[in-house]
Design an enzyme around this catalytic site. Structure first.
Site, PDB file in Angstrom:
ATOM      1  N   GLY D 127      40.212  47.517  32.735  1.00  0.00           N
ATOM      2  CA  GLY D 127      38.938  46.798  32.781  1.00  0.00           C
ATOM      3  C   GLY D 127      39.056  45.471  33.517  1.00  0.00           C
ATOM      4  N   TYR D 128      39.238  45.543  34.809  1.00  0.00           N
ATOM      5  CA  TYR D 128      39.358  44.326  35.617  1.00  0.00           C
ATOM      6  C   TYR D 128      38.054  44.029  36.375  1.00  0.00           C
ATOM      7  CZ  TYR D 128      44.312  43.058  35.324  1.00  0.00           C
ATOM      8  OH  TYR D 128      45.527  42.596  34.921  1.00  0.00           O
ATOM      9  N   SER D 129      37.695  44.942  37.280  1.00  0.00           N
ATOM     10  CA  SER D 129      36.595  44.679  38.212  1.00  0.00           C
ATOM     11  C   SER D 129      35.263  44.564  37.499  1.00  0.00           C
ATOM     12  CB  SER D 129      36.472  45.819  39.215  1.00  0.00           C
ATOM     13  OG  SER D 129      37.614  45.884  40.003  1.00  0.00           O
ATOM     14  N   GLU D 244      55.326  45.157  40.807  1.00  0.00           N
ATOM     15  CA  GLU D 244      55.546  46.236  41.752  1.00  0.00           C
ATOM     16  C   GLU D 244      56.760  47.005  41.300  1.00  0.00           C
ATOM     17  OE1 GLU D 244      54.128  47.314  44.484  1.00  0.00           O
ATOM     18  OE2 GLU D 244      52.846  45.717  45.237  1.00  0.00           O
ATOM     19  N   SER D 378      41.701  44.811  48.313  1.00  0.00           N
ATOM     20  CA  SER D 378      41.367  45.433  49.604  1.00  0.00           C
ATOM     21  C   SER D 378      42.423  45.060  50.641  1.00  0.00           C
ATOM     22  CB  SER D 378      39.996  44.960  50.080  1.00  0.00           C
ATOM     23  OG  SER D 378      40.082  43.606  50.508  1.00  0.00           O
TER      24      SER D 378
END
Lengths: 379, 393, 379, 393
Positions: D127-129, D244, D378
């Site tokens: 639940g980030y964006s 990562e 992005s």
């Protein structure tokens, strides 16, 4: 001097089409039409007939008007509206094939029906293995006395699920990919042995696979009584369809560019509209240039589609299709990327423009196919 | 594509062709067609021949010696001269300073400067760019200080193309540091023989000498050589930059390059290579597309319309195509792009070429052509302009 | 596991080469060397010999050390310095051909001379019409008793104007482009009938066209006594040269990227460093990625150049050359563009890096040539 | 390229292969290899099979159930599972929330949440964006207000992938509007069965339902489900984004796509088309190049070094290659990309396909894959990051 300005008639056609699209072709009602059984709205089709659009590009003697440029004017507006009614399949392709190949009586009957909106035709020329070659015809036509018997399978017949009749290419002689030996027949969709399997396409349209099993047709079903020159007629029709979707793609690209620039002006990220970010600005300029260049090329070369010289027509069409597809790919992909997530959704119209552009790139010859033909003709 | 020219227009085309055949030095044309450089004399000779016919500056107002041509005639003239490989027009006088002179100059300036530009007797240079200004033209630092009826100019201009041939130079100098940077700039016309002007050649990467640093040290310029008002030079400069005469010079040149490329590809056995054919076809379509844009402008001009936004991207696409053509030529020639022969084909050069005879100019042209996306307002600047003024971003 | 880290020896080699380039190979002195008669400096060459570099990539038995990876380490550093001394032409190419094809006595004599810096060799393999095909050999070798007579013309012989001896490919049998039937001879530059016409190249180097007119050579001039396998030897040498210039291009790209980023940080336009403009930032990121990717690919595949399997070597070389040329073209062109006018000048080093990259793209197979070979091997 | 694995490593590879052969559903693998979608059950079944072997989360710390593998073993494991077409790992639990829990969570949270992620019994969502946040994550507006020992959450998250399958969701909520936007954010773990959570499916352009809007209306979240401190959530979120793990999932997938592309090209008669071969070769080299970068990272990790800047562009290149492969497939299939069959190949689908049997997933995959350069930061954001942090611009 070169006449690139719209004539008065063309201007009227454009205005009426733009007005129709803006006022009467809302995205939501299109969505319902796409989901409906026919994939388009019969009442809209009748409206097209009453507006005289179903004759655009067909001979005046049979109720039509205008040529490739008029078709282009209409297609550009229809593109902007993402119109799904089968003007391309029925008028630009199937009816045009009749206009090019038919005897007068055939034209009288069939074109009259198309122009009035009472008859839906589809051109069944492609086959599962034909890819972009209209001369690749495996479907067989065998003479049986005066009549013919057809056997074979036609693929991707645009709007083939709602066609009343098909114009079918079938090989009467020669090898699979020979240019000679192909005949065109008018076949009733309800005839014995004809089975059309309809399905939706990614761009909101419809198509069908049509199988022909021992379909018996009378001698007068053969267009123009000519059983050998059909592939050339189909090649011309496919070129005209390619030119028409180039014009359509101008409308699609214009809509995407407008959406993208408008979105960039209002969408804020990091405290400012994203349209203020220079990297995005330059990419929107590239989109603008891609569209304007496509406009220029089509404005100049569209008239050549009506040329009596096949080579002149082919060169023009290949130049336009290669350019418009290249531009359309760039504009479509960039429009999605610059919008971000919202443009990934089915609810937002940008994705539908994008999908229609993508479909156009796979119809009537792709970039490679047209570059190859162009090289053969121009280099 | 067919353009239906009128019989009068076709007659004009024939006249242009005949004139070129009769008056344009075949040796100069051959050099243009083979991608080789020209000498100053080649440009001047052709300009003077045109001037004798009254065709040297056809886009000028008739009162100053221009022609009352239709857009179609301009198109035909540029197509024919371009196609034939005539020396291209040198823009600094006829296309850059002249419109400023006839628009903003006084009667004396018009009388003094326009006729020798028309006749080809005076060669002009451009003094806009400065070493630290680049695309940010308004940050210029060259100073002009009023001293009686002269300005005393100190500073330096760079990228002054062919200043070594120039009799006069027009330049922008700062006369005030008040207000915005764009204010306080003055537009001056300077005699290159004035004491205090020194040229420092700049050798560009292909080995050629096209551009210079032009240094001004206490150069006295009569006030009479100022265009318009003091401190208003930016207005005139912007007018000059925005003065887009109807110009399709890029298209005939690109078509010439394409013809040469096809000859090279044939000779190198690439004509049948589908990948190279593909790239040539793509380039050829790009050229036709640019030509179509020019024709749209022409049609709009014929209909009396402002070309509008279409004009703004021509510089971008024209220069990209120019670079593409030089790259394809590099690719086609292959290994024999390596030999360095900066004077190949020059007057008096009589060595045997290394490699095929078309090879020598290919790499120097590729190198030199990197400039076209930088100069005249870099393509990045052009994109900024379109983003702002066309897209409203 | 894969060993991509530099070994201790490689690290020492790299450090000494980097140090030499940084301290002792100023742009101005390079310029003088380029303008001089030989196109390079003999004293620098002797220094290379004393540093042991003239054996890098040659067999240990004859005074050499290391293989393709060591050659790459050295080439990358030499690339950064725009070094014009003929390590590539003499050691990587001509001497390597001797190492691959020569008899022990020939190797002893010739490689000894090269490694000590006393003998300059050039490989005369290309011809005016051979383009990128090393098997295209029109130069003829005719047996005359024990000896041979050579006739033909060799093109683009790198550093051929200062070579003491040439290694010349000549056809003893077969058709013009046959892989078999090619012999390699060692020919004195001063021999009767040998004429080398030297000239500068665009990248600051030197080359020569070499004509051979009834050049008589003794039997012991034939490398390895084999008059048929020379084209395969040359093909391997050309692959090694291609790999070497890939490594060199890493140094060139790194230098250009550094110059560009540094320039962008200091050059001000419109009141800020141009490096603050996002559109330019993204393009510099693309340049960075292009270089890093080329580094990765060469790090992993360079060892394959020493493989005994020709197919493995060819695949690795073609992948590397296609990638490095593609990256080098983008980096070179963008470096010029982002600098603006200054980079157009001969005075500024960026233009020289750019020209060396451009030359590399036309040597030992261009992108198309390598993609074609790659497709044949990998797809 | 040859990688010299040790005999132990080769033995490990054999063990992985045998395990896949024995435990991974061939039907699911076939679907992956043919580019078709998987059902939740496919992911869960494979995760549970791996969990039974102790391999479900090998990159975790050993104390929480991870494996003490060398980098080479991780590489081999991912290469083999990727090559075989095993269902790819679902990242939200094992790769996203788990590292946050073991790093910043308290003992109770670790005990409660890590074991069911390891075992595959609990499915997580992210639940980030938010609809108006996009790439500018810190502008989020979902609020959490403390009310006794609960937070009351109101707001909405978007692009919540597979929330329809999720048992739990981790989210960022604003607990303060003081100070910078990055301050005042709290990291919460929320039971998806809590009252007040509503899902609104988002249909993406290819017709699939992968993502949702997840609306929170007065959802009560125990304070015990807060990670770390209130208002420090941005720190944990950034840790998560920067976590990562050594991941080469993109390369085996791209190789699978290349194998499929070659089959399609063969069938469509394109294998001999030099232009298409050229593009395939170029793409194949791009894949090998990305793989080489992964190997460089592996070598650096093996040598105990920080991978550094190399890691930052993997997302860019991996997603570009992914999109390129889907485009090439579109091109190869040609006209038969048109039929729309959103459920083609789904469980229970038994219609005859329209066109060649490989055609159906090609266009939906092309459409869906447009997302990869948008999500996860992005590619434009990635370039901003590299420009700033690597190039120092």
């Amino acid at each position: 001097m070169l006449d690139l300005e719209l004539s008065e008639e063309q201007r009227l056609l454009k205005d009426s089409a733009d007005r129709f699209v803006a006022r009467d072709y809302a995205f939501e009602s299109r969505r319902e039409a796409v989901a409906g059984e026919d994939g388009f709205r019969r009442e809209v089709w009748r409206r097209f007939a009453s507006l005289g659009w179903l004759g655009v590009g067909l001979p005046e003697d049979f109720g039509g008007s205008g040529g490739a440029r008029e078709t282009a004017v209409l297609m550009e507006s229809l593109g902007r509206g993402l119109v799904v009614e089968p003007y391309l399949a029925c008028v630009v392709m199937a009816a045009k094939a009749v206009a090019l190949a038919g005897a007068d009586a055939q034209k009288e009957e069939l074109l009259g029906g198309v122009v009035s909106g009472d008859l839906l035709l589809s051109l069944a020329y492609a086959e599962p293995r034909s890819r972009y070659d209209p001369a690749h015809v495996e479907t067989r036509a065998e003479a049986a006395g005066d009549a013919w018997v057809l056997n074979g399978r036609k693929g991707l017949v645009l709007n083939g699920d709602t066609a009343d009749r098909f114009v079918v290419s079938a090989r009467a002689a020669g090898g699979v990919a020979d240019e000679d030996g192909v005949a065109l027949f008018v076949v009733d969709a309800g005839a014995d042995g004809v089975h059309a399997r309809g399905y939706p396409t990614n761009d909101g349209g419809r198509a069908a696979e049509v199988s022909l099993e021992n379909v018996a047709v009378a001698a007068d079903a053969l267009l123009g009584g000519d059983s050998t020159g059909g592939a050339r007629v189909v090649a011309e029709v496919v070129d005209r369809a390619a030119a028409a979707v180039c014009a359509e793609s101008l409308g699609l690209m214009a809509a995407l560019n407008d959406l993208t620039v408008d979105y960039a002006k209002t969408r804020e990220q990091f405290g400012q509209p994203i349209g203020k970010f220079q990297a995005l600005q330059h990419r929107m300029v590239d989109m603008f240039v891609a569209l304007e260049e496509s406009r220029s090329l089509t404005a100049v070369y569209m008239a050549d589609v009506d040329s009596a010289e096949a080579a002149e027509r082919q060169l023009a069409v290949s130049a336009m299709k290669a350019q418009c597809d290249k531009a359309g790919r760039a504009v479509g992909q960039e429009a999605i990327q610059l919008h971000g997530g919202i443009a990934m959704t089915d609810d937002y119209i940008a994705s539908h423009y994008f999908k229609r552009l993508s479909a156009i790139h796979r119809l009537f010859g792709d970039i490679d196919w047209h570059l190859e033909r162009y090289a053969r003709l121009a280099l | 594509m067919r353009i239906a020219f009128t019989p009068e227009e076709e007659a004009f085309r024939a006249e242009v062709r005949d004139f070129i055949e009769a008056e344009c030095d075949p040796a100069a044309r051959r050099r243009v067609n083979e991608g080789l450089g020209l000498a100053k004399e080649d440009y001047v000779a052709w300009h003077k021949a045109l001037a004798a016919k009254g065709w040297s500056c056809p886009h000028w107002p008739v009162e100053h010696g221009g022609r009352d041509w239709t857009p179609a005639q301009h198109y035909i003239f540029e197509e024919e001269t371009g196609d034939a490989g005539c020396p291209p027009p040198v823009p600094f006088g006829p296309e850059m300073v002249a419109p400023v002179v006839w628009t903003f100059g006084d009667d004396e300036q018009k009388a003094r400067h326009l006729p020798p530009i028309l006749s080809g007797d005076v060669w002009w240079a451009q003094g806009y760019s400065e070493p630290n200004a680049g695309s940010d033209l308004a940050s210029l630092k060259t100073k002009a200080v009023l001293d009686g009826d002269h300005y005393v100019v100190n500073g330096g201009k760079t990228w002054t193309t062919w200043a070594q041939f120039a009799d006069w130079i027009f330049l922008l100098a700062r006369t005030s540091s008040e207000g915005k940077r764009q204010e306080g700039i003055t537009f001056l016309l300077v005699d290159m023989t004035a004491p205090g002007i020194a040229l420092h050649p700049i050798v560009t990467m292909e080995g050629g000498h096209e551009v210079n640093q032009t240094i001004f040290e206490d150069v006295r310029v009569p006030v009479a050589n100022r265009i318009g008002e003091e401190n208003k030079g930016w207005t005139y400069a912007k007018f000059l930059l925005g003065y887009e005469r109807f110009n399709m010079a890029g298209v005939p040149a690109a078509k010439r390059q394409m013809r040469r490329l096809r000859r090279i590809a044939d000779d190198q056995g690439l004509a049948g290579d589908p990948r190279f054919r593909h790239r040539m076809a793509d380039a050829d379509i790009q050229i036709r597309t640019l030509e179509s844009t020019m024709l749209r402008l022409l049609a709009a001009a014929t209909a009396g319309k402002d070309p509008g936004a279409e004009a703004s991207y021509i510089k971008i696409r024209g220069t990209e195509i120019d670079q593409l053509m030089t790259e394809l030529a590099m690719e086609a020639v292959g290994p024999y792009t390596l030999p360095f022969a900066p004077n190949a084909g020059a007057e008096g050069w009589n060595e045997e070429p290394v490699g095929p005879d078309y090879a020598a100019p290919v790499a120097p042209t590729y190198f030199n052509t990197r400039k076209v996306t930088i100069y005249g307002g870099s393509n990045e600047i052009q994109k900024n302009i379109i983003a702002k003024h066309v897209l409203g971003l």
